[in-house]
Write a protein that holds these residues in place. Structure first.
Motif, mmCIF file in Angstrom:
data_model
loop_
_atom_site.group_PDB
_atom_site.id
_atom_site.type_symbol
_atom_site.label_atom_id
_atom_site.label_comp_id
_atom_site.label_asym_id
_atom_site.label_seq_id
_atom_site.Cartn_x
_atom_site.Cartn_y
_atom_site.Cartn_z
ATOM 1 N N GLY A 207 0.831 -1.161 -0.048
ATOM 2 C CA GLY A 207 0.075 0.109 -0.182
ATOM 3 C C GLY A 207 0.763 1.227 0.109
ATOM 4 N N GLU A 208 2.069 1.103 -0.466
ATOM 5 C CA GLU A 208 2.987 2.240 -0.669
ATOM 6 C C GLU A 208 3.038 2.971 -1.783
ATOM 7 N N GLU A 209 3.388 3.959 -1.998
ATOM 8 C CA GLU A 209 3.421 4.993 -3.278
ATOM 9 C C GLU A 209 4.954 4.723 -3.811
ATOM 10 N N PRO A 210 5.040 4.375 -5.015
ATOM 11 C CA PRO A 210 6.476 4.053 -5.463
ATOM 12 C C PRO A 210 7.058 5.339 -5.895
ATOM 13 N N ASP A 211 6.003 6.500 -6.145
ATOM 14 C CA ASP A 211 6.792 7.712 -6.498
ATOM 15 C C ASP A 211 5.744 8.765 -5.843
ATOM 16 N N GLN A 212 6.366 9.748 -5.302
ATOM 17 C CA GLN A 212 5.541 10.623 -4.504
ATOM 18 C C GLN A 212 5.227 11.850 -5.639
ATOM 19 N N ASN A 213 5.726 11.826 -6.652
ATOM 20 C CA ASN A 213 5.368 12.893 -7.974
ATOM 21 C C ASN A 213 5.098 14.357 -7.519
ATOM 22 N N ARG A 214 6.080 14.569 -6.625
ATOM 23 C CA ARG A 214 6.044 16.129 -6.291
ATOM 24 C C ARG A 214 6.848 16.869 -6.795
ATOM 25 N N THR A 215 6.762 18.435 -6.949
ATOM 26 C CA THR A 215 7.643 19.067 -7.824
ATOM 27 C C THR A 215 8.452 19.704 -6.685
ATOM 28 N N GLN A 216 9.967 19.565 -7.135
ATOM 29 C CA GLN A 216 10.910 20.371 -6.364
ATOM 30 C C GLN A 216 11.375 21.513 -6.940
ATOM 31 N N TYR A 217 11.473 22.736 -6.164
ATOM 32 C CA TYR A 217 12.281 23.863 -6.577
ATOM 33 C C TYR A 217 13.904 24.138 -6.254
ATOM 34 N N LEU A 218 14.554 23.756 -7.030
ATOM 35 C CA LEU A 218 15.939 23.809 -6.666
ATOM 36 C C LEU A 218 16.751 25.189 -7.103
ATOM 37 N N PRO A 219 17.160 26.013 -6.181
ATOM 38 C CA PRO A 219 18.016 27.223 -6.764
ATOM 39 C C PRO A 219 19.189 26.928 -7.373
ATOM 40 N N VAL A 220 19.529 27.807 -8.301
ATOM 41 C CA VAL A 220 20.825 27.554 -9.199
ATOM 42 C C VAL A 220 21.259 29.028 -9.225
ATOM 43 N N PHE A 221 22.554 29.151 -9.542
ATOM 44 C CA PHE A 221 23.243 30.516 -9.478
ATOM 45 C C PHE A 221 24.281 30.689 -10.533
ATOM 46 N N PRO A 222 23.433 31.023 -11.821
ATOM 47 C CA PRO A 222 24.268 30.816 -12.934
ATOM 48 C C PRO A 222 25.252 32.371 -13.024
ATOM 49 N N LYS A 223 26.313 32.302 -13.912
ATOM 50 C CA LYS A 223 26.953 33.646 -13.819
ATOM 51 C C LYS A 223 26.355 34.923 -14.903
ATOM 52 N N THR A 224 25.651 34.029 -15.757
ATOM 53 C CA THR A 224 25.005 35.192 -16.685
ATOM 54 C C THR A 224 23.428 34.289 -16.935
ATOM 55 N N ILE A 225 22.478 35.418 -17.636
ATOM 56 C CA ILE A 225 21.285 34.993 -17.970
ATOM 57 C C ILE A 225 20.743 35.038 -19.371
ATOM 58 N N VAL A 226 21.526 35.945 -20.065
ATOM 59 C CA VAL A 226 21.257 36.225 -21.570
ATOM 60 C C VAL A 226 22.269 35.311 -22.403
ATOM 61 N N ASN A 227 21.272 34.628 -23.343
ATOM 62 C CA ASN A 227 22.242 33.668 -24.120
ATOM 63 C C ASN A 227 22.088 34.171 -25.573
ATOM 64 N N LYS A 228 23.372 34.089 -26.334
ATOM 65 C CA LYS A 228 23.287 34.379 -27.734
ATOM 66 C C LYS A 228 22.789 32.952 -28.381
ATOM 67 N N LEU A 229 22.052 33.135 -29.408
ATOM 68 C CA LEU A 229 21.535 31.909 -30.182
ATOM 69 C C LEU A 229 22.164 32.126 -31.615
#
Length: 357
Positions: free
Chosen positions: A39-61
């Motif tokens: 009677g257990e759930e094999p997967d909680q199916n929850r969303t995780q928000y993980l902070p990241v700290f990139p050095k730049t934010i604008v990308n040239k395509l």
């Protein structure tokens, strides 16, 4: 044998192997059998928000197919869960799977407004439209909590810098006042992605997006407030939404859209496996037909990365789709166009009052 039920509220139905990893992880049937008995759930199916700290934010395509030169993404991964999303592959670069991880492990760039301000104030920078959501949706559910997109719009307004938005979420209307202020100086355009007029189709293709009624309401409200709107029929998937081209164009035009654009679905990288698994579980009776028609649009393969053909496809089925698009433009968007955004104001506002000295 016990079989796992569909993952509720998600597009992908499994985590596929990350091509950069030697080891892989899978849920075996004996483990699922054990969970069912206990009677257990094999997967909680929850969303995780993980902070990241990139050095730049604008990308040239560099791609000649995407129609933008610079983009920025406040979030990596997207909880909308669109099963066909080309951005899924980028999640592998962060060490995650392009499948369920893409929808449930959302990387949050809280420093994006600071990085953006530093970028647009660079002495060498000449104003050019920056697109928010070149990869993942800037108004996905995480934005309701973190308000990073809102903060970035304020930066664009402060420095009178042109910006374009791509989204399929009605949350954009929360920031209507900022968007209207940008529009006064012709500094903003909005691209609204609408894949279908069928709620049944939307729910299985992109389970956590805004309803179609809300998406069309966004087009209407933005247009009525003088904001130029382009509606994107992206992607068109043979035998799933390809029959809706004319009705989609009509609905978008009636809502006030200025122009329309489209792409034909392409299942590059890990997306081919994700989509194939999804359609075999979700639409088993149509699976082989749809997959073969997608292959017909891309030289016999699901994985098409060729510049020049990957977005529009080739072959008879692709020609039929592209001909319908031409007809839709002629019928519903004749003599309409999107304005060129204003790049002349930014230099005056780049340094604020210091520009006077």
């Amino acid at each position: 044998m016990f079989k796992k039920d569909s993952v509720k509220g998600r597009g992908a139905q499994k985590n596929v192997h990350n091509r950069f990893f030697e080891l892989s992880h899978e849920q075996r049937d004996d483990f699922l059998e054990y969970c069912a008995k206990e009677g257990e759930e094999p997967d909680q199916n929850r969303t995780q928000y993980l902070p990241v700290f990139p050095k730049t934010i604008v990308n040239k395509l560099a791609s000649p197919d995407v129609g933008m030169a610079y983009s920025m993404n406040m979030y990596q991964g997207c909880e909308h869960g669109c099963v066909y999303c080309y951005a899924r592959n980028s999640h592998e670069f962060w060490g995650f799977s392009a499948g369920l991880d893409f929808e449930r492990r959302i990387l949050v760039k809280k420093d994006a407004p600071i990085l953006l301000e530093a970028f647009v104030r660079r002495k060498s920078w000449k104003a050019y439209p920056i697109v928010m959501s070149g990869n993942t949706d800037c108004y996905q559910p995480a934005e309701k909590t973190f308000e990073i997109t809102r903060a970035c719009l304020k930066v664009f307004l402060k420095y009178k810098h042109p910006v374009s938005i791509i989204t399929k979420n009605a949350l954009i209307l929360r920031d209507l006042e900022i968007i209207k202020a940008l529009a006064k100086d012709n500094l903003i355009s909005v691209n609204i992605s609408i894949t279908s007029l069928s709620e049944a189709t939307r729910r299985i293709l992109e389970p956590r997006t805004a309803t179609i009624k809300k998406q069309l309401k966004v087009v209407k409200e933005l247009s009525e407030n003088g904001i130029p709107v382009n509606v994107m029929f992206a992607p068109i998937i043979p035998s799933i939404n390809s029959h809706e081209i004319l009705s989609l164009a009509k609905a978008a035009s009636e809502a006030g859209a200025s122009t329309m654009a489209h792409t034909i679905v392409r299942l590059n990288g890990a997306i081919g496996e994700i989509f194939t698994d999804w359609i075999q579980k979700t639409l088993p009776d149509s699976a082989e037909k749809v997959l073969h028609q997608i292959e017909n649009c891309h030289g016999g393969t699901l994985n098409d990365s060729r510049f020049g053909t990957r977005m529009q496809g080739e072959g008879e089925f692709a020609k039929h789709i592209n001909d319908l698009i031409k007809l839709a433009r002629l019928k519903y968007f004749k003599n309409k166009s999107m304005p060129k955004l204003n790049t002349e104001l930014h230099d005056v506002y780049k340094y604020g009052q210091m520009k006077l000295f």
